[in-house]
Every structure is written in C-alpha cells, then in structure tokens.
Design a protein around this motif. Structure first.
Motif, PDB file in Angstrom:
ATOM      1  N   ILE A  25       3.537  -5.653 -11.084  1.00 25.20           N
ATOM      2  CA  ILE A  25       3.840  -5.119 -11.368  1.00 25.20           C
ATOM      3  C   ILE A  25       4.513  -4.593  -9.781  1.00 25.20           C
ATOM      4  CG2 ILE A  25       4.822  -2.812 -11.915  1.00 25.20           C
ATOM      5  CD1 ILE A  25       3.249  -3.398 -14.635  1.00 25.20           C
ATOM      6  N   ASP A  26       5.498  -4.715  -9.489  1.00 29.19           N
ATOM      7  CA  ASP A  26       5.416  -4.209  -8.201  1.00 29.19           C
ATOM      8  C   ASP A  26       5.979  -2.763  -7.998  1.00 29.19           C
ATOM      9  OD1 ASP A  26       5.389  -6.535  -6.755  1.00 29.19           O
ATOM     10  OD2 ASP A  26       7.476  -6.355  -6.420  1.00 29.19           O
ATOM     11  N   VAL A  27       6.069  -1.300  -7.434  1.00 32.25           N
ATOM     12  CA  VAL A  27       5.961  -0.116  -6.926  1.00 32.25           C
ATOM     13  C   VAL A  27       7.033  -0.046  -7.088  1.00 32.25           C
ATOM     14  CG1 VAL A  27       2.554   0.277  -7.965  1.00 32.25           C
ATOM     15  CG2 VAL A  27       4.199  -0.043  -5.548  1.00 32.25           C
ATOM     16  N   THR A  62       5.040  -4.688  -2.636  1.00 30.52           N
ATOM     17  CA  THR A  62       6.161  -4.193  -2.512  1.00 30.52           C
ATOM     18  C   THR A  62       7.158  -4.028  -1.387  1.00 30.52           C
ATOM     19  OG1 THR A  62       5.601  -2.781  -4.508  1.00 30.52           O
ATOM     20  CG2 THR A  62       6.823  -1.817  -3.250  1.00 30.52           C
ATOM     21  N   ARG A  63       6.224  -4.359  -0.083  1.00 34.96           N
ATOM     22  CA  ARG A  63       6.656  -3.480   1.035  1.00 34.96           C
ATOM     23  C   ARG A  63       7.382  -4.907   1.266  1.00 34.96           C
ATOM     24  NH1 ARG A  63       0.990  -1.435   0.588  1.00 34.96           N
ATOM     25  NH2 ARG A  63       0.488   0.057   2.200  1.00 34.96           N
ATOM     26  N   ILE A  64       7.519  -5.919   0.895  1.00 35.27           N
ATOM     27  CA  ILE A  64       8.393  -6.520   1.021  1.00 35.27           C
ATOM     28  C   ILE A  64      10.117  -6.673  -0.258  1.00 35.27           C
ATOM     29  CG2 ILE A  64       8.917  -9.369   0.612  1.00 35.27           C
ATOM     30  CD1 ILE A  64       6.257 -10.274   1.985  1.00 35.27           C
ATOM     31  N   GLU A  80       3.344   5.843   1.900  1.00 31.27           N
ATOM     32  CA  GLU A  80       3.034   6.774   1.246  1.00 31.27           C
ATOM     33  C   GLU A  80       4.051   7.169  -0.194  1.00 31.27           C
ATOM     34  OE1 GLU A  80       3.993   7.427   4.213  1.00 31.27           O
ATOM     35  OE2 GLU A  80       2.492   7.341   4.773  1.00 31.27           O
ATOM     36  N   GLU A  81       5.294   6.746  -0.244  1.00 28.30           N
ATOM     37  CA  GLU A  81       6.095   5.983  -1.575  1.00 28.30           C
ATOM     38  C   GLU A  81       5.151   5.203  -2.369  1.00 28.30           C
ATOM     39  OE1 GLU A  81      10.540   7.077  -0.142  1.00 28.30           O
ATOM     40  OE2 GLU A  81       9.625   5.399   0.511  1.00 28.30           O
ATOM     41  N   ILE A  82       4.531   3.740  -1.642  1.00 32.05           N
ATOM     42  CA  ILE A  82       4.164   3.281  -2.679  1.00 32.05           C
ATOM     43  C   ILE A  82       2.708   3.662  -3.131  1.00 32.05           C
ATOM     44  CG2 ILE A  82       2.942   0.618  -2.646  1.00 32.05           C
ATOM     45  CD1 ILE A  82       5.161   0.090  -0.191  1.00 32.05           C
ATOM     46  N   ASP A  83       2.219   3.958  -1.971  1.00 31.63           N
ATOM     47  CA  ASP A  83       0.669   4.848  -2.885  1.00 31.63           C
ATOM     48  C   ASP A  83       0.947   5.484  -4.001  1.00 31.63           C
ATOM     49  OD1 ASP A  83      -0.716   2.901  -1.577  1.00 31.63           O
ATOM     50  OD2 ASP A  83      -0.850   4.409   0.278  1.00 31.63           O
ATOM     51  N   ALA A  84       1.957   6.504  -4.125  1.00 33.46           N
ATOM     52  CA  ALA A  84       2.201   7.780  -4.580  1.00 33.46           C
ATOM     53  C   ALA A  84       2.390   6.795  -6.276  1.00 33.46           C
ATOM     54  CB  ALA A  84       3.526   8.439  -4.307  1.00 33.46           C
TER      55      ALA A  84
END
Length: 370
Positions: A25-27, A62-64, A80-84
């Motif tokens: 699952i991409d965040v 998700t970075r891609i 920061e958004e991805i980690d949250a």
C-alpha cells in the motif's frame, strides 16, 4: 477477479506450510478507505486459514507514485508527509487483519539500499516495449503526454518488493494486474519461485468512479461514525450488489427495499470500525438529520465574534470552516436557515443571532452563543 496462473494457488496450498501473502500500500494519504480494505479482507481470509500476511508500507515507492489507472503523474509528497501517513496505516489495517499473523515491512528497508548498479541490473529484466503495454502508459504515449522515467521504474520496484519478502501470493486491485505479473517475471529472474497473482475488482464510489482519497469520494476506516454512515447512504441502488459482495462479502438481502439494504450495509461498515453502539447512534443521527430534516441531538456551539451588526457569511465561515465566498453563495442558494427560517440577508443584529440555531446545507448545524 483474477487468480493467475491457473492452478498455481492450489499448488502453493499443497505445500502444507503457511504461505506468505503480500499486499503493498502506497501512503499517498493518511487514510485507508473501504475500497483499499477489500484486498485487506482477502489477506484476512488467508490468515484465517493459518497463512502469514505481509503488509508492505510503500514509503519508498510513494516517492515515485504508482501511475496505475492514471493519465497523469502523481505529485510527490515530502518525506515528512510520507512518514506521517505511514504511521497511521498499520493501526487502520489492524481493524481488518490479525496483528499476530501480520508482518509489517517498509520497502525503504531494501529499496533505499540498492546501488545504481543494482537498479541497472533490475531495469535489464524488462523492456520499454513491455512497459508500454500498460494501458495507462500506452494511452499517454499515443496522446503525447509526458511519462517520466521514474514512473517506468515503479513496476520494477513493486516487483522487487516481492523478491525481498519472498512472496508466495500477491494481492491487489484489477488495475494492478500488470505490476503483479511483473513481480512474477522479476522473481524468476532472481531465481525464486514466482508468486501467485490474486486481484480483486475495484470498488466504484457513489459517483461511479474509482474510490480515491485525493478525489474525496471515499469512506475512510477512521472517519467518524456519522460520516461513514452518511457516505455509505450516498451510493446508488445499482451499486448495492457490488458493495455487498466486495465490502461485506455477502449477497444483498433478498426481498428488501434498496433503502433498507443500504441502511444495513451502512450499519455494518460503521460497526466494523467503531462498534455496534456507534452504528446505532450513527443511524439515529442520519434518520434525524437527513431523513427527517431535524437538528442533531447534540449541536456544537460557536461563540459569536465581537461586533454589532454581524456579517453572517463571516460567522458561517468561522463556524463551519468555509470561505466567506462559499458561505455567501450558500445563503444566495437558499441553503442557510436561522431558527428554522430560510434567510437571504447578509447582516444581522447581534441580538438576533445570540442563541440561534443555524443550519448550513442539509447536515451542518451550530448553536450561536453570545
């Protein structure tokens, strides 16, 4: 639904050992919605038979951004958004999965450590022609729309996830079929037994489109009970059968009016996330506010700002989180009632608003206090 290749799942089950059932699952948002919950339900079915669920949080991919089913490239989120977002996912997934039988991994564990030479080796395993077989890529290519090289890498990275966790089965939506099959090819190239591919149909939302957090036509597993109930009741009658089979994994009740079937489904969705008592309260709220047009039992209060007279659009903007122009437009459309009277005026004496019950639209209410 696809189970590919034919007979492969039966062969895996005959191994008489717990299978490793993967779901990535991409965040891209902080919520798992009921559409994303469907493959989680399939993973739970495997867990109920003693198998291991491998839930991959795609913090690196998700970075891609997965281009599946899209005609454009997704915006890139900050670290920061991805980690949250990633921090919220496991708790939500455990509403459906068995925690003791769930292995949670982040694909940054292995993807972040790949050297450039490793990436080049990975890219040699598929051709550009194979990549352009994907409907979303081929359509954009023919239309002359840009396709970044990073997007072309996405299927390879998802496939490498299967190599890293040695997946026996990978779950996904039907729009993921290309990526899941790519996982089989890459696993074979690395000398591993290829995974079985199991897809589930996409859940269409009330607007007839794929459910999406970014679009807002979704029902998050973490949404408040009243919101989950109300959003479920928006689905059209012709989608009821699909929703029952995909979300509730049951046939719709026979000889029941669509409204009653929808109410039953809404109760089930809320109860899964919040419990039976919350489902009962959400239904009472829906009946009172939406079906009967009355104010909810508990109306929030809002302290009026200083001044006399008061500009109603500004008050509504503060009370309901609207812009002043949105509030003014709502008044012009006849969507605002003060003390159960439809209003058109924009400015009110302060005394006329102190203690007033204000309704904006069908479901937003507030009690104004001095």
């Amino acid at each position: 639904m696809h189970v590919l290749p034919a007979g492969a799942l039966e062969a895996k089950l005959a191994l008489s050992r717990p299978l490793r059932v993967k779901l990535g699952i991409d965040v891209t948002s902080p919520d798992i919605h009921v559409g994303r919950g469907i493959p989680l339900q399939r993973m739970r079915a495997f867990q109920d038979e003693g198998h291991v669920g491998v839930l991959i949080i795609g913090d690196y991919t998700t970075r891609i951004g997965d281009p599946s089913g899209r005609s454009f490239e997704r915006p890139i989120l900050t670290d920061e958004e991805i980690d949250a977002n990633a921090r919220t996912y496991v708790e939500q997934a455990h509403q459906i999965l068995v925690p003791e039988q769930t292995e949670v991994r982040r694909n940054s564990e292995w993807l972040a450590g790949l050297s450039f030479a490793d990436v080049i080796r990975l890219t040699r395993m598929m051709t550009v022609a194979q990549m352009l077989e994907r409907d979303d890529f081929s359509g954009r290519y023919v239309a002359g729309q840009p396709i970044s090289v990073s997007e072309l890498l996405y299927p390879l990275m998802q496939a490498y996830d299967s190599v890293a966790v040695e997946a026996d089965v990978e779950l996904g939506g039907t729009d993921q079929l290309y990526n899941l099959l790519a996982g089989r090819e890459i696993m074979q190239a690395y000398g591993l037994e290829p995974q079985v591919v199991l897809t589930v149909p996409l859940l269409l939302s009330w607007d007839g489109e794929k459910m999406s957090s970014s679009v807002g036509n979704n029902i998050p597993l973490t949404a408040p009970p009243e919101e989950q109930f109300g959003r479920t009741m928006r689905i059209s009658d012709d989608l009821l059968e699909d929703w029952y089979r995909l979300v509730r994994e049951a046939e719709p009740p026979a000889d029941v009016e669509p409204l009653d079937a929808k109410l039953d489904l809404a109760r089930w969705i809320v109860a899964r996330s919040h419990g039976e008592e919350a489902a009962r309260a959400a239904e009472e709220h829906f009946t009172r506010v939406v079906r009967e047009g009355r104010a909810p039992a508990d109306v929030p209060e809002f302290q009026l700002p200083a001044g006399d007279p008061l500009h109603l659009p500004a008050v509504l903007a503060e009370a309901f989180g609207l812009s002043t122009s949105e509030a003014r437009r709502l008044i012009a459309q006849g969507g605002v009632r003060v003390c159960d009277r439809q209003v058109e005026e924009l400015d009110f004496p302060r005394d006329a608003l102190v203690g007033a019950l204000v309704q904006a639209g069908k479901r937003r209410f507030v009690r104004l206090t001095g």
